[in-house]
Design a protein around this motif. Structure first.
Motif, short mmCIF file in Angstrom:
data_model
loop_
_atom_site.label_atom_id
_atom_site.label_comp_id
_atom_site.label_asym_id
_atom_site.label_seq_id
_atom_site.Cartn_x
_atom_site.Cartn_y
_atom_site.Cartn_z
N GLY A 56 0.81 -1.21 0.00
CA GLY A 56 0.00 0.00 0.00
C GLY A 56 0.84 1.26 0.00
O GLY A 56 0.56 2.22 -0.73
N VAL A 57 1.88 1.28 0.83
CA VAL A 57 2.77 2.44 0.88
C VAL A 57 3.52 2.61 -0.44
O VAL A 57 3.57 3.70 -1.02
N GLY A 58 4.10 1.50 -0.93
CA GLY A 58 4.88 1.57 -2.16
C GLY A 58 4.07 1.97 -3.37
O GLY A 58 4.48 2.84 -4.16
N ALA A 59 2.90 1.36 -3.54
CA ALA A 59 2.07 1.66 -4.71
C ALA A 59 1.56 3.09 -4.67
O ALA A 59 1.44 3.75 -5.71
N SER A 60 1.25 3.59 -3.47
CA SER A 60 0.78 4.97 -3.35
C SER A 60 1.88 5.95 -3.73
O SER A 60 1.65 6.92 -4.47
N LEU A 61 3.09 5.71 -3.23
CA LEU A 61 4.21 6.58 -3.58
C LEU A 61 4.52 6.54 -5.07
O LEU A 61 4.72 7.58 -5.71
N ALA A 62 4.55 5.33 -5.61
CA ALA A 62 4.92 5.16 -7.02
C ALA A 62 3.80 5.58 -7.97
O ALA A 62 4.02 5.67 -9.18
N GLY A 63 2.60 5.82 -7.44
CA GLY A 63 1.50 6.23 -8.29
C GLY A 63 0.85 5.08 -9.03
O GLY A 63 0.21 5.28 -10.06
N GLY A 64 0.99 3.87 -8.49
CA GLY A 64 0.36 2.71 -9.11
C GLY A 64 1.11 1.43 -8.78
O GLY A 64 2.27 1.46 -8.37
N CYS A 65 0.42 0.32 -8.97
CA CYS A 65 0.99 -1.01 -8.71
C CYS A 65 1.41 -1.63 -10.03
O CYS A 65 1.71 -0.93 -11.00
N THR A 66 1.42 -2.95 -10.09
CA THR A 66 1.78 -3.63 -11.32
C THR A 66 0.65 -3.58 -12.35
O THR A 66 0.84 -4.01 -13.50
N VAL A 67 -0.50 -3.06 -11.95
CA VAL A 67 -1.58 -2.80 -12.92
C VAL A 67 -1.53 -1.33 -13.33
O VAL A 67 -1.36 -1.00 -14.50
N GLY A 68 -1.67 -0.41 -12.35
CA GLY A 68 -1.68 1.01 -12.67
C GLY A 68 -0.43 1.47 -13.38
O GLY A 68 -0.48 2.20 -14.37
N ASN A 69 0.73 1.05 -12.86
CA ASN A 69 1.99 1.40 -13.52
C ASN A 69 2.40 0.38 -14.57
O ASN A 69 2.77 0.72 -15.68
N GLY A 70 2.31 -0.92 -14.19
CA GLY A 70 2.87 -1.97 -15.03
C GLY A 70 2.07 -2.29 -16.27
O GLY A 70 2.61 -2.86 -17.22
N MET A 71 0.77 -1.94 -16.29
CA MET A 71 -0.05 -2.24 -17.46
C MET A 71 -0.61 -0.99 -18.13
O MET A 71 -0.67 -0.92 -19.35
N VAL A 72 -1.02 0.00 -17.31
CA VAL A 72 -1.67 1.19 -17.87
C VAL A 72 -0.64 2.26 -18.22
O VAL A 72 -0.54 2.70 -19.37
N GLU A 73 0.14 2.71 -17.23
CA GLU A 73 1.11 3.77 -17.48
C GLU A 73 2.18 3.35 -18.49
O GLU A 73 2.64 4.17 -19.29
N THR A 74 2.57 2.08 -18.46
CA THR A 74 3.55 1.62 -19.45
C THR A 74 2.97 1.68 -20.86
O THR A 74 3.68 1.99 -21.82
N SER A 75 1.67 1.39 -20.98
CA SER A 75 1.05 1.40 -22.31
C SER A 75 0.85 2.82 -22.83
O SER A 75 0.66 3.04 -24.02
N LEU A 76 0.86 3.79 -21.89
CA LEU A 76 0.84 5.20 -22.29
C LEU A 76 2.25 5.74 -22.50
O LEU A 76 2.43 6.89 -22.88
N PHE A 77 3.25 4.90 -22.21
CA PHE A 77 4.67 5.23 -22.34
C PHE A 77 5.05 6.43 -21.47
O PHE A 77 5.81 7.31 -21.89
N SER A 78 4.51 6.43 -20.25
CA SER A 78 4.85 7.49 -19.31
C SER A 78 6.19 7.19 -18.65
O SER A 78 6.56 6.03 -18.46
#
Length: 476
Positions: free
Chosen positions: A284-306
């Protein structure tokens, strides 16, 4: 309209459960086994997602708000999240769907994940979260920084992913791999198929979510925090499309596991429970800081190439590697399975990582009748003398000459595979190792490892709900 989140979440839960889709395992395999085979499934999600979102954006169907890159928060958060998912035994989405399979350790991790994520977003740790994100570069996506169309990146990753998938599919086709003999509806999805479906679900999710006023696609961390906040405060703003998505994920995975005989309540011991608590809190702490988990960052943000998505995944990967080095090791010492009968439908694991009680009152591995006291010595007949065998791991029971049993019931993934590898190193070519396990992911990982390492599978069966037994013959 938000009910579409519940429906899509249920479909996602079915696909994740039937595909054994675990990003933690994909990243962990690189560190433990040196294989990128399963990581290609995540690349498939990203590629399908990237092409779909590029199409929706370029046609004006959606207008994403691109996240900016805050280096300190993303780097520290990614590392903490990577460590946390190793302790919890699964990433955010994996924890939700494994909860649907009956893993009480995942229930514990899920609750702690919700508590720490809510504390970071809406509670006493919100100030810390804001402070960590105060250094913001303002960078959004790589295509925007370079002044090019995202289509170039979407098509490039699609071509690279297709080539990698073809490589590994051809490689696997050349190796014998035994699977369970099951009816079609019980057969698991190939992980690459599951990845393609998850990618399509992610594309569909965005316009459905945007139609309810939530301008985002798939997400787990904020919806998890919202679920707990709504349950404790009844704040109507926290009952939204994302909240129903994660609840649907739980429902879908439960239905899939129950329908295929893969659901059973599995209670961890104190050691595993403590790991689940710390893992959930760190997630919870890590995903909140990073702005997403392996879905929010690993699947969505990566597909937006952020920048945020890709850099977060690099540090999640490093966190997984560090966690694997610290905590994923074969146990030492002997392990004698207990014989106490568990309560119906449940079992405890007095030694979670040291192999606890079998899932069924009757031990599925029964040694054949034979002379006692043979130990690790070859049995001689007639005038042939007894020849000593090299010492076999103390973790196994000797069933007969060259035939051994390893009980990993109660061991969470990847420990059934870790223990099997450790024991197999002490056996001789032609020896048989019968492994009892109840980790769903091991139904794929153990046969795959056997095929990769040149061992053969002589028997593979399911013993009741969420219990399996595989017999391996060591290769030369």
């Amino acid at each position: 309209m938000i009910v579409s989140g519940l429906i899509l979440g249920a479909v996602l839960g079915v696909v994740l459960q039937r595909g054994r889709f675990c990003v933690t395992g994909m990243l962990r395999d690189i560190w433990l086994s040196g294989t990128y085979r399963n990581l290609v499934a995540l690349l498939i999600v990203i590629a399908v997602h990237a092409v779909g979102l590029a199409a929706l954006t370029s046609t004006g169907v959606i207008a994403p708000d691109y996240s900016t890159f805050a280096p300190a928060a993303v780097i520290v958060g990614g590392l903490i999240f990577g460590l946390g998912i190793i302790l919890a035994g699964g990433c955010a989405s994996g924890t939700w769907y494994r909860s649907g399979e009956g893993l009480v350790g995942s229930w514990i991790a899920l609750v702690m994940y919700a508590v720490s994520a809510a504390a970071m977003k809406y509670g006493p740790l919100a100030g810390f979260d804001s402070w960590m994100k105060s250094w913001d570069t303002g960078l959004t996506t790589v295509p925007e920084a370079l002044g090019v169309s995202p289509w170039w990146f979407a098509l490039a990753i699609a071509l690279v992913t297709a080539a990698l998938a073809r490589h590994f599919l051809l490689q696997d086709a050349a190796k014998p791999k035994v699977t369970l003999n099951q009816p079609w509806y019980k057969k698991p999805l190939h992980m690459y198929t599951a990845g393609a479906i998850v990618g399509v679900i992610g594309v569909i999710a965005w316009p459905l979510s945007a139609a309810t006023g939530r301008n985002s696609g798939l997400g787990i961390t904020t919806p998890t925090a919202d679920t707990l906040t709504y349950a404790t405060t009844a704040d109507p703003a926290r009952l939204n499309w994302g909240t129903l998505l994660v609840l649907g994920l739980l429902v879908g995975s439960f239905i899939a596991a129950k329908a295929t005989g893969e659901f059973r309540v599995r209670v961890p011991d104190a050691k595993t429970s403590v790991r689940s608590v710390w893992g959930g809190l760190m997630m919870g702490v890590g995903a909140s800081l990073a702005g997403g988990c392996t879905v929010g960052n690993g699947m969505v943000e990566t597909s937006l190439f952020s920048f945020k998505g890709w850099i977060a995944m690099v540090f999640i990967f490093l966190g997984v590697g560090l966690g694997a080095k610290l905590w994923i090791k074969p146990k030492s010492g002997s392990a004698t399975p207990t014989t106490a009968a568990p309560a119906a439908g449940t079992y405890s694991t007095p030694q979670s990582l040291d192999h606890g009680a079998p899932a069924n009152p009757v031990d599925p591995i029964t040694p054949p009748a034979g002379p006692a006291g043979t130990g690790n010595l070859a049995v001689a007949t007639g005038l042939i003398s007894m020849a000593p065998r090299p010492k076999v791991s103390e973790k196994v029971r000797t069933l007969s000459e060259g035939r051994y049993a390893l009980d990993t019931m109660g061991a969470v993934c990847p420990f059934p595979l870790v223990e099997a590898k450790d024991v197999m190193n002490t056996l001789q070519p032609g020896d048989e190792l019968i492994i009892a396990f109840d980790c769903t992911q091991a139904t794929d990982s153990i046969p795959q490892w056997a095929a990769d390492d040149g061992h053969s599978v002589s028997d593979f069966r399911q013993n009741g709900d969420a219990g399996w037994e595989v017999t391996l013959v060591k290769g030369g």
